[in-house]
Each structure stands twice: as C-alpha cells, then as structure tokens.
Design an enzyme around this catalytic site. Structure first.
Site, PDB file in Angstrom:
ATOM      1  N   HIS A  26     -50.995  20.546  47.204  1.00  0.00           N
ATOM      2  CA  HIS A  26     -52.181  19.788  47.346  1.00  0.00           C
ATOM      3  C   HIS A  26     -52.396  19.421  45.576  1.00  0.00           C
ATOM      4  O   HIS A  26     -52.747  18.391  45.629  1.00  0.00           O
ATOM      5  CB  HIS A  26     -53.539  20.424  48.108  1.00  0.00           C
ATOM      6  CG  HIS A  26     -53.456  20.990  49.459  1.00  0.00           C
ATOM      7  ND1 HIS A  26     -54.330  20.617  50.032  1.00  0.00           N
ATOM      8  CD2 HIS A  26     -52.848  21.197  50.152  1.00  0.00           C
ATOM      9  CE1 HIS A  26     -53.870  20.880  51.338  1.00  0.00           C
ATOM     10  NE2 HIS A  26     -52.929  21.687  50.993  1.00  0.00           N
ATOM     11  N   ASP A 124     -60.137  17.204  47.042  1.00  0.00           N
ATOM     12  CA  ASP A 124     -59.516  17.283  48.196  1.00  0.00           C
ATOM     13  C   ASP A 124     -60.306  18.005  49.761  1.00  0.00           C
ATOM     14  O   ASP A 124     -61.069  18.162  49.490  1.00  0.00           O
ATOM     15  CB  ASP A 124     -58.273  19.024  48.026  1.00  0.00           C
ATOM     16  CG  ASP A 124     -57.369  19.221  49.251  1.00  0.00           C
ATOM     17  OD1 ASP A 124     -56.275  19.008  48.466  1.00  0.00           O
ATOM     18  OD2 ASP A 124     -57.738  19.477  50.370  1.00  0.00           O
TER      19      ASP A 124
HETATM   20  C1  UDX Z   1     -48.536  22.676  52.004  1.00  0.00           C
HETATM   21  C2  UDX Z   1     -48.186  22.567  53.697  1.00  0.00           C
HETATM   22  O1  UDX Z   1     -47.415  23.112  54.087  1.00  0.00           O
HETATM   23  C3  UDX Z   1     -48.123  21.644  53.885  1.00  0.00           C
HETATM   24  O2  UDX Z   1     -47.783  20.979  55.124  1.00  0.00           O
HETATM   25  C4  UDX Z   1     -48.861  20.377  53.238  1.00  0.00           C
HETATM   26  O3  UDX Z   1     -48.273  19.084  53.860  1.00  0.00           O
HETATM   27  C5  UDX Z   1     -49.306  20.871  52.285  1.00  0.00           C
HETATM   28  O4  UDX Z   1     -49.287  21.736  51.768  1.00  0.00           O
HETATM   29  P1  UDX Z   1     -45.630  23.154  51.049  1.00  0.00           P
HETATM   30  O5  UDX Z   1     -45.556  23.681  52.320  1.00  0.00           O
HETATM   31  O6  UDX Z   1     -45.546  23.389  49.605  1.00  0.00           O
HETATM   32  O7  UDX Z   1     -47.489  22.474  50.926  1.00  0.00           O
HETATM   33  O8  UDX Z   1     -44.890  21.457  51.506  1.00  0.00           O
HETATM   34  P2  UDX Z   1     -44.824  20.085  50.657  1.00  0.00           P
HETATM   35  O9  UDX Z   1     -45.878  20.119  51.694  1.00  0.00           O
HETATM   36  O10 UDX Z   1     -43.797  20.259  50.909  1.00  0.00           O
HETATM   37  O11 UDX Z   1     -44.991  20.275  49.035  1.00  0.00           O
HETATM   38  C6  UDX Z   1     -43.626  21.253  47.660  1.00  0.00           C
HETATM   39  C7  UDX Z   1     -43.926  20.335  47.350  1.00  0.00           C
HETATM   40  O12 UDX Z   1     -43.173  20.791  45.697  1.00  0.00           O
HETATM   41  C8  UDX Z   1     -43.264  19.022  46.788  1.00  0.00           C
HETATM   42  O13 UDX Z   1     -43.842  18.145  46.428  1.00  0.00           O
HETATM   43  C9  UDX Z   1     -42.100  18.859  46.400  1.00  0.00           C
HETATM   44  O14 UDX Z   1     -40.969  17.660  45.654  1.00  0.00           O
HETATM   45  C10 UDX Z   1     -42.467  20.604  45.465  1.00  0.00           C
HETATM   46  N1  UDX Z   1     -41.390  20.696  45.056  1.00  0.00           N
HETATM   47  C11 UDX Z   1     -40.479  21.776  46.535  1.00  0.00           C
HETATM   48  C12 UDX Z   1     -40.288  21.037  44.048  1.00  0.00           C
HETATM   49  O15 UDX Z   1     -41.232  20.650  43.280  1.00  0.00           O
HETATM   50  N2  UDX Z   1     -39.064  22.116  44.094  1.00  0.00           N
HETATM   51  C13 UDX Z   1     -38.634  22.770  45.312  1.00  0.00           C
HETATM   52  O16 UDX Z   1     -37.287  22.899  44.595  1.00  0.00           O
HETATM   53  C14 UDX Z   1     -39.316  22.340  45.999  1.00  0.00           C
END
Ligand code: UDX
Length: 474
Positions: A26, A124
């Site tokens: 987020h 948010d």
């Molecule tokens: C959460 C929820 O799980 C997701 O379903 C929802 O839509 C938003 O909140 P998360 O599980 O962390 O988020 O997944 P995601 O939405 O894909 O966000 C991960 C973020 O971390 C992405 O922006 C990605 O670029 C970043 N990231 C991930 C990194 O910078 N480095 C990494 O090694 C892995």
C-alpha cells in the site's frame, strides 16, 4: 536526478496531505502517487504511523507527520506483532480509535500559516475512518485504492455472494474442509468450477479463496466499510489503466458518483525509494550474462508465507524445470525458518540466484527475464503488465486469487497454478509459460496498449491531467 529536476519547479501554492496504509503493498503506490503530484507542482505532506516508518531521507522534498502510534507505552498497540498477519491488527485498531488524533493533526495543518493551503486529503481506501473526519472539517477526501477495479466490484458483492452460499462450500485446495451445506444437493467440487453469475470470468472457487466473507472475523467489516466510504469520497484513484478494465470502469462509474482516475503508477516511478527492506543488487552482473527471456523471476510479495513442505515442492518444481531463475525468498517466507534452512545442499547452484529482496521493477524490465512466478498481488501484477512479462500465478488470499483468474482467463497473459503446490504442476507451468510464444506476444501487446495510453491524448495521460485539474479546483 528526477527529484533534483523537480525541485527546480518551485512556487508550490497548494498542498496535498497523503495518508498511506503502512504496509509495503500500500505504501508503494501511495509514494508513487506522491512523487507524481509533487512533479505536478503540489507540496506534499505525508501522515504515517511509526510502525513501518518509511526511509524519510529518500524524500527530502516531503514533510512527514507521524500520527496514531506516538506513545511507546500505549498498550493498545505497543506490543502488536511487527511481522506476519498479526501486523494487520493495526488496520482494525486505528479505524476504530484514530479519528480524534487524525482530526487534531488535520486542524494543525489547516491552520498552519507558513505552508501552502491544503487542497485535499488522499488516504488509502482501507483507512475508512478518515472520511467522516474529513467531512467534519469540510476537507475533500480522495481515496487511493491499491487493488484492481474488478476486485472492488467483487468485494462490494461479498454480501450477495455470501447469500448465494458460496462461502459455505468447501475447497480443499484453499482451506481445511468446511461443513458444506449441500447447496442444491450438488457435490461441492462440481459447484466450485461453476462460473459466478455476476462475474463470468470468475469460478466459484476463486470467491472462496478470498478468505473472508460478510461479517466473519472483522475483515468483512473492514471491507464493507472500505466500500461504503470509498463510494462517499470525493474521488478515487486506481493503480490501473482504462484499456485493462474498461467494462469494470463503466460499472464503477454507475456505482460511484465521484470521478475515477486510473493511473498505472509503475509507468511513472519505481518503488525503490519506498522499499521497507534493502534491495539486493548483487545479482545484476549474473543476470546481465543470461540470454534474453531465459530467466524466471520469482517473488511472492511482502506478506505471504508457505509451509516448509510446500516450499520444498517449489524447490523441486524449479530444479526439474531446468530453467534459470532469480528467486526472492524474504526472511520468514518459510514458516518456522529464519531464511533458507530447508534448502538442500548445492541449491540453487549455477542455474539460480536467491536474494532476500530485489528491485522488482528493474528486474522485471531486464531483458533476461522471461516469466514472473508471482503471488498475484496487485502491484506485482501491474508491474509485470508494465514490462510485458508473462506470469505464473500462485495466489494466496484476498485480491490475489481474483487477480490470478483475470491474468490467466481474461487477459491470457499467464498460467494459474490453481491446485496448490505440486512439483510436477510447477515444472509444467514454468516450461509452458517460458515456451509459449503466443502468450509472450499477448503480454507484449498489452504492454503496448499501456504504453499508448501514456502519451498525450491517451487514457492514462489524460487521467493524470484531470486529476491535477480536479485537485487544483478545490
Ligand atoms: C499486499 C497484498 O498482498 C496484495 O494482494 C494487495 O494487492 C496489496 O497489498 P503484497 O502482498 O506485498 O501486497 O504484494 P504486491 O501488491 O505485489 O506488492 C509488493 C511490492 O513489493 C511491489 O511493489 C514489488 O515491486 C515490491 N517488491 C517485491 C520489491 O520491491 N522487491 C521484492 O523483492 C519483492
């Protein structure tokens, strides 16, 4: 250098206060939006919890105010978990008891003499308590919704889907067997494959995998209040683009009176500066050596966790696929392990690299990357679409199973591994996606649509312009 360039565009007459939900998935889009609004001439003030505090030194051009959890002795939050699902308890707590503090801080900002006047508050969507506070101060509140439009529509229909009995069906790939109600006397596993009448792309089992329903454990309440207060807001900003979700946009425009702005943030700024973990870059010399489209990038976002036996299926599935890979294994990803204890000797070997956290967008944009094995979090999904990378989807819960279904069945730019963690299926899916030139071409075509939307006259370009005009009109 982007920031340096922006700092020369001085003369900021209007200020926007932004209040992210303090979790990586987020925080990233909110800071991308903040950078975008700053580049358009707004002055930016960020409200944030001390929990998951961002690296403020990456944002010398923003003003930060820490709110809600400033008293280290307050028992309501002092001992809440910092990691895992328990960390989310702050969403419930502050939605219940954050209003007075937020109002107090907003009053200070609104009366500040030495700063530009406040145009609006952007929070948010899950901070639903902020709408009534903003209303009480006559301050317009815009919402940043960090998931897809279709996810919003489906979440808004949870009460209806619950009434249809979907959440009483059992799906043993997602949850332990529930006590099925024998709805229509059809065995559960047949109903699981049925289309959802209201959302023909979805199967009933996708809905079950969301993992929460009407008023079950508090999450249902958060969702229904999120929907209600998003509809009551002065405008909604989505991390998406019109050509991806055209029909959903039309439906939402009937449901939400306020304007909607669809902006694919990854096309404007990366998330590097809002990363809560340090991004390892040491693998780039290795990645640079790999042939075009030959490496699978693997990451499951900032929250997901797997059991050790499932992790081992992943390891074997990968080894058997004989593909090269770059795998982000976040410390704590394997429950019961601090990091990589369960992996066998000799793994990953020359074929792979494992890191704790990576600059994801930059990796996805690297020409050696041929596929993204993802948990289908929405940021990851949009980032992959932005770079034209086909996906292998292993969703966990929430919006992820919905995203996975749209990726595989609606846009056809990925394969959905929908039966859990089985090494043969993993191997097959990886091989299929790496070899499927038509899917690669569809991914490329979708990226081109997105790129076209970014140029003057395109939908995403116009969305940014109209958002700037709209905020300036307050
Ligand atoms: C959460 C929820 O799980 C997701 O379903 C929802 O839509 C938003 O909140 P998360 O599980 O962390 O988020 O997944 P995601 O939405 O894909 O966000 C991960 C973020 O971390 C992405 O922006 C990605 O670029 C970043 N990231 C991930 C990194 O910078 N480095 C990494 O090694 C892995």
């Amino acid at each position: 250098s982007n920031i340096k360039k922006m700092e020369t565009t001085v003369g900021r007459h209007r200020r926007v206060i932004m209040f992210p939900l303090p979790y990586q998935g987020h925080v990233n889009p909110m800071f991308q939006l903040a950078n975008l609004l700053y580049s358009k001439g707004f002055s930016i003030t960020i409200f944030h919890t001390n929990f998951n505090k961002p690296k403020t030194s990456n944002y010398p051009h923003f003003t930060f105010r820490f709110i809600l959890d400033n008293d280290p002795h307050d028992e309501r939050y002092a001992n809440l978990p910092l990691q895992g699902m328990g960390a989310f308890s702050r969403i419930f707590l502050f939605n219940k008891c954050g209003a007075d503090q937020l109002r107090h801080q907003l009053e200070l900002e609104l009366s500040a003499k030495d700063e530009p006047p406040v145009s609006c508050l952007i929070t948010d969507a899950s901070w639903h308590f902020t709408q009534s506070v903003a209303d009480s101060l006559n301050l317009p509140r815009l919402v940043l919704r960090t998931s897809s439009l279709f996810c919003f529509l489906i979440y808004a229909s949870i009460p209806l889907l619950d009434d249809l009995g979907y959440f009483n069906l059992s799906d043993n790939t997602a949850t332990p067997l529930l006590d099925g109600l024998g709805y229509n006397n059809v065995p559960d596993d047949e109903r699981l494959e049925e289309q959802v009448a209201e959302f023909p792309v979805l199967k009933v089992k996708d809905v079950i995998k969301i993992g929460f329903k009407k008023d079950n454990d508090g999450m249902g309440d958060i969702i229904s209040n999120m929907v209600k207060q998003t509809k009551a807001s002065s405008g909604v900003i989505w991390n998406s683009f019109k050509e991806l979700e055209q029909l959903q946009l039309e439906t939402i425009r009937r449901d939400i009176p306020a304007p909607c702005f669809l902006i694919p943030f990854a096309k404007h700024f990366t998330t590097a500066s809002s990363s809560l973990l340090d991004q390892d870059r040491s693998f780039f010399p290795w990645l640079d050596q790999q042939p075009r489209n030959s490496v699978v990038y693997i990451s499951f976002g900032s929250v997901a966790q797997v059991e050790e036996k499932h992790f081992m299926e992943m390891v074997h599935g990968l080894v058997d696929s004989k593909q090269s890979f770059l795998w982000v294994v976040r410390p704590g990803f394997v429950s019961g392990s601090t990091w990589l204890e369960p992996v066998p000797d000799g793994f990953p070997g020359e074929r792979g690299r494992i890191v704790k956290w990576a600059p994801q967008q930059e990796v996805l944009g690297h020409e050696a990357i041929g596929a993204f094995w993802t948990h289908s979090g929405w940021n990851s999904t949009v980032e992959s679409v932005c770079e034209g990378v086909p996906m292998i989807c292993s969703p966990f819960w929430g919006d992820q199973p919905l995203d996975a279904r749209y990726v595989s069945d609606a846009w056809k730019v990925g394969v959905y591994l929908e039966n859990g963690w089985k090494r043969e299926e993993i191997t097959n899916a990886i091989r299929r996606v790496m070899a499927d030139e038509e899917m690669r071409e569809r991914s490329r075509a979708l990226k081109q649509k997105l790129d076209a939307s970014m140029i003057e006259g395109g939908s995403s370009y116009e969305s940014v312009e109209s958002l700037v005009d709209y905020i300036s009109s307050f």
